[in-house]
Design a protein around this motif. Structure first.
Motif, mmCIF file in Angstrom:
data_model
loop_
_atom_site.group_PDB
_atom_site.id
_atom_site.type_symbol
_atom_site.label_atom_id
_atom_site.label_comp_id
_atom_site.label_asym_id
_atom_site.label_seq_id
_atom_site.Cartn_x
_atom_site.Cartn_y
_atom_site.Cartn_z
ATOM 1 N N VAL A 70 0.836 -1.202 0.000
ATOM 2 C CA VAL A 70 0.000 0.000 0.000
ATOM 3 C C VAL A 70 0.871 1.253 0.000
ATOM 4 O O VAL A 70 0.597 2.221 -0.727
ATOM 5 C CB VAL A 70 -0.953 0.006 1.217
ATOM 6 C CG1 VAL A 70 -1.668 1.343 1.332
ATOM 7 C CG2 VAL A 70 -1.977 -1.130 1.097
ATOM 8 N N ASN A 71 1.934 1.245 0.780
ATOM 9 C CA ASN A 71 2.851 2.389 0.772
ATOM 10 C C ASN A 71 3.524 2.554 -0.585
ATOM 11 O O ASN A 71 3.772 3.679 -1.034
ATOM 12 C CB ASN A 71 3.893 2.231 1.883
ATOM 13 C CG ASN A 71 3.399 2.723 3.230
ATOM 14 O OD1 ASN A 71 3.122 3.905 3.412
ATOM 15 N ND2 ASN A 71 3.268 1.813 4.187
ATOM 16 N N ASN A 72 3.834 1.437 -1.266
ATOM 17 C CA ASN A 72 4.372 1.519 -2.623
ATOM 18 C C ASN A 72 3.392 2.219 -3.557
ATOM 19 O O ASN A 72 3.775 3.075 -4.369
ATOM 20 C CB ASN A 72 4.681 0.118 -3.163
ATOM 21 C CG ASN A 72 5.883 -0.520 -2.494
ATOM 22 O OD1 ASN A 72 6.684 0.172 -1.848
ATOM 23 N ND2 ASN A 72 6.018 -1.829 -2.631
ATOM 24 N N LEU A 73 2.118 1.861 -3.437
ATOM 25 C CA LEU A 73 1.086 2.483 -4.274
ATOM 26 C C LEU A 73 0.971 3.982 -3.991
ATOM 27 O O LEU A 73 0.815 4.793 -4.910
ATOM 28 C CB LEU A 73 -0.263 1.802 -4.041
ATOM 29 C CG LEU A 73 -0.492 0.467 -4.744
ATOM 30 C CD1 LEU A 73 -1.769 -0.181 -4.231
ATOM 31 C CD2 LEU A 73 -0.589 0.680 -6.253
ATOM 32 N N ILE A 74 1.026 4.337 -2.720
ATOM 33 C CA ILE A 74 0.946 5.748 -2.347
ATOM 34 C C ILE A 74 2.112 6.517 -2.968
ATOM 35 O O ILE A 74 1.923 7.589 -3.572
ATOM 36 C CB ILE A 74 0.954 5.903 -0.812
ATOM 37 C CG1 ILE A 74 -0.334 5.329 -0.211
ATOM 38 C CG2 ILE A 74 1.107 7.380 -0.425
ATOM 39 C CD1 ILE A 74 -0.320 5.278 1.307
ATOM 40 N N ASN A 75 3.313 5.972 -2.846
ATOM 41 C CA ASN A 75 4.492 6.646 -3.397
ATOM 42 C C ASN A 75 4.398 6.794 -4.909
ATOM 43 O O ASN A 75 4.725 7.850 -5.471
ATOM 44 C CB ASN A 75 5.758 5.877 -3.017
ATOM 45 C CG ASN A 75 6.036 5.909 -1.528
ATOM 46 O OD1 ASN A 75 5.575 6.802 -0.822
ATOM 47 N ND2 ASN A 75 6.785 4.937 -1.037
ATOM 48 N N MET A 76 3.952 5.750 -5.581
ATOM 49 C CA MET A 76 3.811 5.802 -7.041
ATOM 50 C C MET A 76 2.807 6.855 -7.464
ATOM 51 O O MET A 76 3.039 7.637 -8.393
ATOM 52 C CB MET A 76 3.405 4.429 -7.584
ATOM 53 C CG MET A 76 4.483 3.375 -7.505
ATOM 54 S SD MET A 76 3.907 1.762 -8.081
ATOM 55 C CE MET A 76 3.551 2.125 -9.807
ATOM 56 N N ALA A 77 1.674 6.886 -6.774
ATOM 57 C CA ALA A 77 0.636 7.853 -7.119
ATOM 58 C C ALA A 77 1.115 9.284 -6.886
ATOM 59 O O ALA A 77 0.834 10.189 -7.688
ATOM 60 C CB ALA A 77 -0.624 7.580 -6.299
ATOM 61 N N GLN A 78 1.833 9.502 -5.800
ATOM 62 C CA GLN A 78 2.330 10.852 -5.507
ATOM 63 C C GLN A 78 3.349 11.308 -6.548
ATOM 64 O O GLN A 78 3.325 12.458 -6.991
ATOM 65 C CB GLN A 78 2.937 10.887 -4.104
ATOM 66 C CG GLN A 78 1.908 10.800 -2.989
ATOM 67 C CD GLN A 78 2.531 10.783 -1.614
ATOM 68 O OE1 GLN A 78 3.542 10.106 -1.388
ATOM 69 N NE2 GLN A 78 1.952 11.518 -0.683
ATOM 70 N N ILE A 79 4.245 10.419 -6.967
ATOM 71 C CA ILE A 79 5.250 10.780 -7.972
ATOM 72 C C ILE A 79 4.593 11.039 -9.323
ATOM 73 O O ILE A 79 4.967 11.988 -10.044
ATOM 74 C CB ILE A 79 6.320 9.676 -8.089
ATOM 75 C CG1 ILE A 79 7.113 9.575 -6.783
ATOM 76 C CG2 ILE A 79 7.240 9.925 -9.270
ATOM 77 C CD1 ILE A 79 7.829 10.862 -6.386
ATOM 78 N N GLU A 80 3.602 10.227 -9.678
ATOM 79 C CA GLU A 80 2.904 10.453 -10.942
ATOM 80 C C GLU A 80 2.198 11.811 -10.946
ATOM 81 O O GLU A 80 2.161 12.510 -11.968
ATOM 82 C CB GLU A 80 1.881 9.334 -11.181
ATOM 83 C CG GLU A 80 2.491 8.006 -11.598
ATOM 84 C CD GLU A 80 3.227 8.099 -12.923
ATOM 85 O OE1 GLU A 80 2.602 8.462 -13.933
ATOM 86 O OE2 GLU A 80 4.442 7.821 -12.943
ATOM 87 N N TYR A 114 -6.992 6.992 -1.824
ATOM 88 C CA TYR A 114 -7.152 7.483 -3.199
ATOM 89 C C TYR A 114 -7.897 8.818 -3.228
ATOM 90 O O TYR A 114 -7.630 9.677 -4.060
ATOM 91 C CB TYR A 114 -7.899 6.449 -4.048
ATOM 92 C CG TYR A 114 -7.078 5.229 -4.412
ATOM 93 C CD1 TYR A 114 -5.699 5.307 -4.567
ATOM 94 C CD2 TYR A 114 -7.688 3.987 -4.603
ATOM 95 C CE1 TYR A 114 -4.950 4.195 -4.911
ATOM 96 C CE2 TYR A 114 -6.948 2.870 -4.948
ATOM 97 C CZ TYR A 114 -5.575 2.976 -5.102
ATOM 98 O OH TYR A 114 -4.844 1.867 -5.450
ATOM 99 N N HIS A 115 -8.834 8.981 -2.305
ATOM 100 C CA HIS A 115 -9.544 10.265 -2.200
ATOM 101 C C HIS A 115 -8.580 11.348 -1.740
ATOM 102 O O HIS A 115 -8.575 12.464 -2.273
ATOM 103 C CB HIS A 115 -10.707 10.114 -1.221
ATOM 104 C CG HIS A 115 -11.566 11.326 -1.076
ATOM 105 N ND1 HIS A 115 -11.859 12.176 -2.129
ATOM 106 C CD2 HIS A 115 -12.206 11.849 0.007
ATOM 107 C CE1 HIS A 115 -12.635 13.154 -1.707
ATOM 108 N NE2 HIS A 115 -12.857 12.978 -0.406
ATOM 109 N N SER A 116 -7.743 11.014 -0.765
ATOM 110 C CA SER A 116 -6.771 11.982 -0.260
ATOM 111 C C SER A 116 -5.793 12.428 -1.345
ATOM 112 O O SER A 116 -5.394 13.591 -1.401
ATOM 113 C CB SER A 116 -5.994 11.360 0.913
ATOM 114 O OG SER A 116 -4.953 12.199 1.352
#
Length: 372
Positions: free
Chosen positions: A120-130, A168-170
């Motif tokens: 989940v933290n990997n997903l958060i990091n990926m989304a933030q970088i994108e 995802y909302h955040s």
């Protein structure tokens, strides 16, 4: 004689108070079957609007409810077609996004789930970088946010689905961040032409959030008269048409979920993120039990503590039938019933008596017949 009646009345009142407490706790638990045993956290403004707890002090841990296998969430509404529960946030009640750091802290507070937390933290990091790349007009790779959750019952799948919706909302990926949860009965109808409409209705309710489909492999029917494939086709089209504001998470047992995804090229192309939920260790289950005691203002005395651990080990001979955190909840409720039966024999229980779980309570639960 009057004194005897007075003592009897007091005893009846005590019994009734204890029964009311059991009823409240049991109703609360049954209406939130996930009720999240995975870590302590105070409800945020968002979660309070989504699922207001009965009582923060006396409800189950993490009042953001898990609702697996058709179990109703606190704000569940029956569908017109089947009465199957659908957990949803009404359209007019869209809640503000929560700070991502608060959500990451809540995620870290959950008991166990180490591999899941990492993903989940990997997903958060990926989304933030994108997002940062978009802000700087750099090319971006389209991320697939749909996920497959696999694991035994009671391992936290709906808990993580719920917090993923809020994450995802955040991050600005989803407009609402709510969770709608269904199983086969909430998507599939019994007659030709009805399933597409029924599935579309659920999809519309999930728009802006996460659609969580429990035991999704049951959609893959074995007979020609089964309409599960119609639900899958409708779902796949919606995932393509609304990929900017809809995330679908399918969940179920390990091998069955793998077979389900690979049974359809459309499913394979849309679901490429897999999260496996391990069974809880004995140490983690004991932490869950102690957290439940703390939330309910109960104290497990020293003599009973070791026996509770032995009881959990005795019941958890099969993690599939025991249900991980759900098995812990069942033991906890049985202990409360045993405590109430014991206290009913006292004329005037003290506050300390009402809070303490004793060795006698554990022995009473151990003597109960277990389901085969």
């Amino acid at each position: 004689m009057a004194l005897q009646f007075g003592n009897s009345d007091r005893k009846d009142r005590i019994i009734q108070q204890q029964l009311d407490l059991i009823h409240t706790l049991t109703a609360n638990n049954l209406s939130r079957m996930s009720t999240d045993f995975w870590g302590p956290s105070a409800p945020s403004a968002a979660s309070e609007k989504q699922a207001p707890p009965v009582s923060e002090e006396n409800s189950t841990p993490n009042n953001r409810a898990e609702t697996t296998s058709g179990e109703a969430a606190p704000n569940a509404k029956p569908t017109a077609a089947t009465g199957a529960p659908i957990s949803e946030t009404p359209e007019e009640e869209t809640v503000p996004a929560e700070p991502i750091e608060d959500l990451k802290q809540e995620l870290d507070s959950y008991i166990g789930l180490h591999a899941v937390k990492k993903e989940v933290n990997n997903l958060i990091n990926m989304a933030q970088i994108e997002q940062k790349r978009k802000e700087l007009d750099l090319p971006c790779t389209e991320m697939s946010l749909h996920m497959v959750f696999s694991g035994n019952p009671g391992t936290g799948k709906t808990t993580i689905a719920r917090i993923m919706a809020r994450i995802y909302h955040s991050l600005g990926i989803l407009s609402k961040g709510h969770l709608v949860e269904v199983d086969r009965s909430g998507l599939v109808a019994g007659y030709v032409g009805q399933t597409a409409a029924k599935t579309t209705k659920v999809i519309n309710q999930a728009m802006g959030g996460v659609l969580f489909i429990d035991e999704a492999y049951t959609l893959n029917g074995k007979s020609d008269n089964d309409f599960g494939q119609e639900a899958i086709d409708t779902l796949l089209k919606a995932m393509e048409d609304h990929r900017d504001d809809l995330v679908v998470i399918v969940a179920g047992y390990n091998g069955l979920m793998d077979t389900f995804i690979h049974s359809n090229p459309g499913l394979e192309s849309r679901f490429n993120r897999y999260l496996h939920f391990d069974d809880y260790t004995m140490e983690e289950m004991m932490c869950i039990f102690q957290m439940q005691c703390k939330k309910g203002c109960y104290i497990l005395n020293e003599a009973a503590k070791k026996e509770v651990q032995l009881l959990i080990a005795q019941r958890n001979t099969d993690s599939l039938s025991f249900g991980n955190a759900r098995g812990i909840r069942n033991i906890f409720e049985q202990l409360l019933t045993a405590q109430c039966n014991r206290l009913a024999e006292l004329e005037t229980p003290r506050r300390e008596d009402l809070m303490e779980i004793t060795l006698a309570d554990v022995e009473a639960v151990r003597a109960l017949p277990t389901k085969k």
